[in-house]
Design a protein around this motif. Sequence first.
Motif, PDB file in Angstrom:
ATOM      1  N   LEU A  17       0.833  -1.200   0.000  1.00  0.00           N
ATOM      2  CA  LEU A  17       0.000   0.000   0.000  1.00  0.00           C
ATOM      3  C   LEU A  17       0.869   1.252   0.000  1.00  0.00           C
ATOM      4  N   THR A  18       1.867   1.272   0.880  1.00  0.00           N
ATOM      5  CA  THR A  18       2.740   2.441   0.995  1.00  0.00           C
ATOM      6  C   THR A  18       3.671   2.562  -0.210  1.00  0.00           C
ATOM      7  N   LEU A  19       4.159   1.441  -0.722  1.00  0.00           N
ATOM      8  CA  LEU A  19       5.022   1.492  -1.903  1.00  0.00           C
ATOM      9  C   LEU A  19       4.272   2.044  -3.115  1.00  0.00           C
ATOM     10  N   ALA A  20       2.997   1.686  -3.248  1.00  0.00           N
ATOM     11  CA  ALA A  20       2.196   2.241  -4.348  1.00  0.00           C
ATOM     12  C   ALA A  20       2.046   3.748  -4.197  1.00  0.00           C
ATOM     13  N   MET A  21       1.867   4.207  -2.953  1.00  0.00           N
ATOM     14  CA  MET A  21       1.801   5.650  -2.716  1.00  0.00           C
ATOM     15  C   MET A  21       3.130   6.315  -3.066  1.00  0.00           C
ATOM     16  N   THR A  22       4.241   5.639  -2.805  1.00  0.00           N
ATOM     17  CA  THR A  22       5.557   6.196  -3.143  1.00  0.00           C
ATOM     18  C   THR A  22       5.673   6.444  -4.644  1.00  0.00           C
ATOM     19  N   ILE A  23       5.198   5.503  -5.449  1.00  0.00           N
ATOM     20  CA  ILE A  23       5.251   5.688  -6.906  1.00  0.00           C
ATOM     21  C   ILE A  23       4.355   6.853  -7.320  1.00  0.00           C
ATOM     22  N   ASN A  24       3.160   6.911  -6.763  1.00  0.00           N
ATOM     23  CA  ASN A  24       2.261   8.030  -7.069  1.00  0.00           C
ATOM     24  C   ASN A  24       2.891   9.359  -6.669  1.00  0.00           C
ATOM     25  N   GLY A  25       3.508   9.380  -5.485  1.00  0.00           N
ATOM     26  CA  GLY A  25       4.154  10.595  -5.016  1.00  0.00           C
ATOM     27  C   GLY A  25       5.323  10.998  -5.903  1.00  0.00           C
ATOM     28  N   GLY A  26       6.076  10.019  -6.384  1.00  0.00           N
ATOM     29  CA  GLY A  26       7.183  10.318  -7.279  1.00  0.00           C
ATOM     30  C   GLY A  26       6.710  10.946  -8.581  1.00  0.00           C
ATOM     31  N   PHE A  27       5.555  10.482  -9.071  1.00  0.00           N
ATOM     32  CA  PHE A  27       5.004  11.054 -10.303  1.00  0.00           C
ATOM     33  C   PHE A  27       4.592  12.508 -10.069  1.00  0.00           C
ATOM     34  N   ILE A  28       4.004  12.792  -8.884  1.00  0.00           N
ATOM     35  CA  ILE A  28       3.632  14.174  -8.563  1.00  0.00           C
ATOM     36  C   ILE A  28       4.867  15.064  -8.507  1.00  0.00           C
ATOM     37  N   LEU A  29       5.920  14.593  -7.857  1.00  0.00           N
ATOM     38  CA  LEU A  29       7.157  15.377  -7.785  1.00  0.00           C
ATOM     39  C   LEU A  29       7.707  15.665  -9.182  1.00  0.00           C
ATOM     40  N   GLY A  30       7.645  14.682 -10.068  1.00  0.00           N
ATOM     41  CA  GLY A  30       8.115  14.890 -11.423  1.00  0.00           C
ATOM     42  C   GLY A  30       7.303  15.928 -12.166  1.00  0.00           C
ATOM     43  N   LEU A  31       5.980  15.828 -12.060  1.00  0.00           N
ATOM     44  CA  LEU A  31       5.112  16.797 -12.736  1.00  0.00           C
ATOM     45  C   LEU A  31       5.373  18.215 -12.256  1.00  0.00           C
ATOM     46  N   VAL A  32       5.532  18.367 -10.947  1.00  0.00           N
ATOM     47  CA  VAL A  32       5.568  19.691 -10.335  1.00  0.00           C
ATOM     48  C   VAL A  32       6.939  20.344 -10.445  1.00  0.00           C
ATOM     49  N   PHE A  33       8.009  19.556 -10.402  1.00  0.00           N
ATOM     50  CA  PHE A  33       9.331  20.150 -10.268  1.00  0.00           C
ATOM     51  C   PHE A  33      10.289  19.876 -11.429  1.00  0.00           C
ATOM     52  N   VAL A  34       9.949  19.010 -12.369  1.00  0.00           N
ATOM     53  CA  VAL A  34      10.893  18.658 -13.441  1.00  0.00           C
ATOM     54  C   VAL A  34      10.477  19.335 -14.748  1.00  0.00           C
ATOM     55  N   PRO A  35      11.243  20.310 -15.240  1.00  0.00           N
ATOM     56  CA  PRO A  35      10.913  20.955 -16.513  1.00  0.00           C
ATOM     57  C   PRO A  35      10.985  19.956 -17.672  1.00  0.00           C
ATOM     58  N   GLY A  36      10.051  20.079 -18.590  1.00  0.00           N
ATOM     59  CA  GLY A  36      10.072  19.267 -19.799  1.00  0.00           C
ATOM     60  C   GLY A  36       9.665  17.818 -19.611  1.00  0.00           C
ATOM     61  N   LEU A  37       9.132  17.469 -18.442  1.00  0.00           N
ATOM     62  CA  LEU A  37       8.797  16.068 -18.205  1.00  0.00           C
ATOM     63  C   LEU A  37       7.745  15.563 -19.184  1.00  0.00           C
ATOM     64  N   TRP A  38       6.801  16.420 -19.537  1.00  0.00           N
ATOM     65  CA  TRP A  38       5.707  15.963 -20.388  1.00  0.00           C
ATOM     66  C   TRP A  38       6.168  15.588 -21.792  1.00  0.00           C
ATOM     67  N   THR A  39       7.330  16.071 -22.190  1.00  0.00           N
ATOM     68  CA  THR A  39       7.841  15.729 -23.523  1.00  0.00           C
ATOM     69  C   THR A  39       8.350  14.298 -23.594  1.00  0.00           C
ATOM     70  N   VAL A  40       8.631  13.698 -22.441  1.00  0.00           N
ATOM     71  CA  VAL A  40       9.130  12.308 -22.430  1.00  0.00           C
ATOM     72  C   VAL A  40       8.187  11.388 -21.652  1.00  0.00           C
ATOM     73  N   VAL A  41       7.000  11.892 -21.310  1.00  0.00           N
ATOM     74  CA  VAL A  41       6.135  11.131 -20.411  1.00  0.00           C
ATOM     75  C   VAL A  41       5.658   9.824 -21.042  1.00  0.00           C
ATOM     76  N   GLU A  42       5.550   9.781 -22.362  1.00  0.00           N
ATOM     77  CA  GLU A  42       5.100   8.541 -23.013  1.00  0.00           C
ATOM     78  C   GLU A  42       6.092   7.393 -22.798  1.00  0.00           C
ATOM     79  N   TYR A  43       7.359   7.737 -22.589  1.00  0.00           N
ATOM     80  CA  TYR A  43       8.344   6.701 -22.287  1.00  0.00           C
ATOM     81  C   TYR A  43       8.246   6.252 -20.826  1.00  0.00           C
ATOM     82  N   LEU A  44       7.706   7.136 -19.986  1.00  0.00           N
ATOM     83  CA  LEU A  44       7.623   6.841 -18.552  1.00  0.00           C
ATOM     84  C   LEU A  44       6.398   5.997 -18.194  1.00  0.00           C
TER      85      LEU A  44
END
Length: 404
Positions: free
Chosen positions: A117-144
């Motif tokens: 349960l907590t590990l799944a939240m960690t992955i979700n949280g990592g995706f939020i951090l990427g969206l919010v703080f990583v420039p240009g993430l959406w240009t490579v999101v299809e690979y992610l």
Amino acid sequence: MLLALPNLGERYSPLYFLAALGAGGLMVTFFMYLMFWVPHPGQPVPVFEDIAAALAAGPMPLKAAVAIAWAGILFFAYLHVRLLVWNLRQYTRFRATNAYKTLVSGNGETQLMAIPLTLAMTINGGFILGLVFVPGLWTVVEYLFPLALLAFLGVGWFAFRLLGAFFARVLTQGGFDCAVNNSFAQLLPAFALAMIGVGLAAPAAMSDTQLVAGLSYIASTFFIVSAVVLGSVALFLGFRSMLENGASPEAAPTLWVAIPIATVISIALMRQEHGLHVHFDAHAAAAANFTMLTQMLALQLLFALLGAAVLKRIGYFGSYVFGPKTSAGSYALVCPGVALSVLLHFYINKGLVEVGLVEQFSAGYWAMTAFAIGLQVATIVLVFKLNAKHFASGHMEPAMSPAR
């Protein structure tokens, strides 16, 4: 927040993973500010560029909201990771103790489901951090997205290994004690599977690749259906035992576990619906989301009232939150506050606003949103109180008897 995180040995309980889970959930509550207040044309979620534009050129209230959201996401991400690492270390040591052997020989074996349960939240949280703080993430999101699917499926495999060991034991040897199943503690597996399911549903809503969206829809459906089936069984078994034996005072917070399950399933269903609309020519009206969200919110309020009545009668907060008693199960109180706050944001924005009952950013809109934010603030205060009680003093006890 400085936390003293000692080595507990046999006093450790896997339910301490819920402390990390709650911190991860609070990250999501701050992301709601960005999700529904920051314009994000061109993609279904806000990304760094949208947020930076709002911070640079938006009105002052929006700038303040973005700054608060950024700070909240960063702080609770730090807290989540720190508690997760501590739990993983403690659990590794705990597996070598007699207390672990006792735990996995009784009803309490399902407490281990707090880990996936907590590990799944960690992955979700990592995706939020990427969206919010990583420039240009959406240009490579299809690979992610394929990588995210594999990560969630890996956590799902781990979850079913744990469940398989539990059911193989109780269905071949018996020994499940229905008398001490007088709580909703056995809903934890359903919560874990639902959390994995909502993560698997994300590419269905966000990917531009039909195959990825389709695989996301299929995989998430399996986990959501599994969560509903197992949750329904656990719900009826627990309710029957409580009617006969009374609710377990120490496990009483589990009466609210259905609340986060409802939120997670609601978000998963909305993600799937969006994927069907984009890729498979299924056109659901705004009324469909409004209907589903209204039903889920009604379900949450029902369990909120039931749990509140029992918790008040047994004096749980006076004993385990503000009083002398200590139980890792107290962290089960955090998820309902997070879940209600998050679902209210969705209900207001994807339900009431989209069907025209409320105008976005009107006085009525902010009045209802203030209630969601109030729940968020109350939950943050609860987390600080529990962390101070459990970690600052170093006086930590097992969550509940292994039988549960």
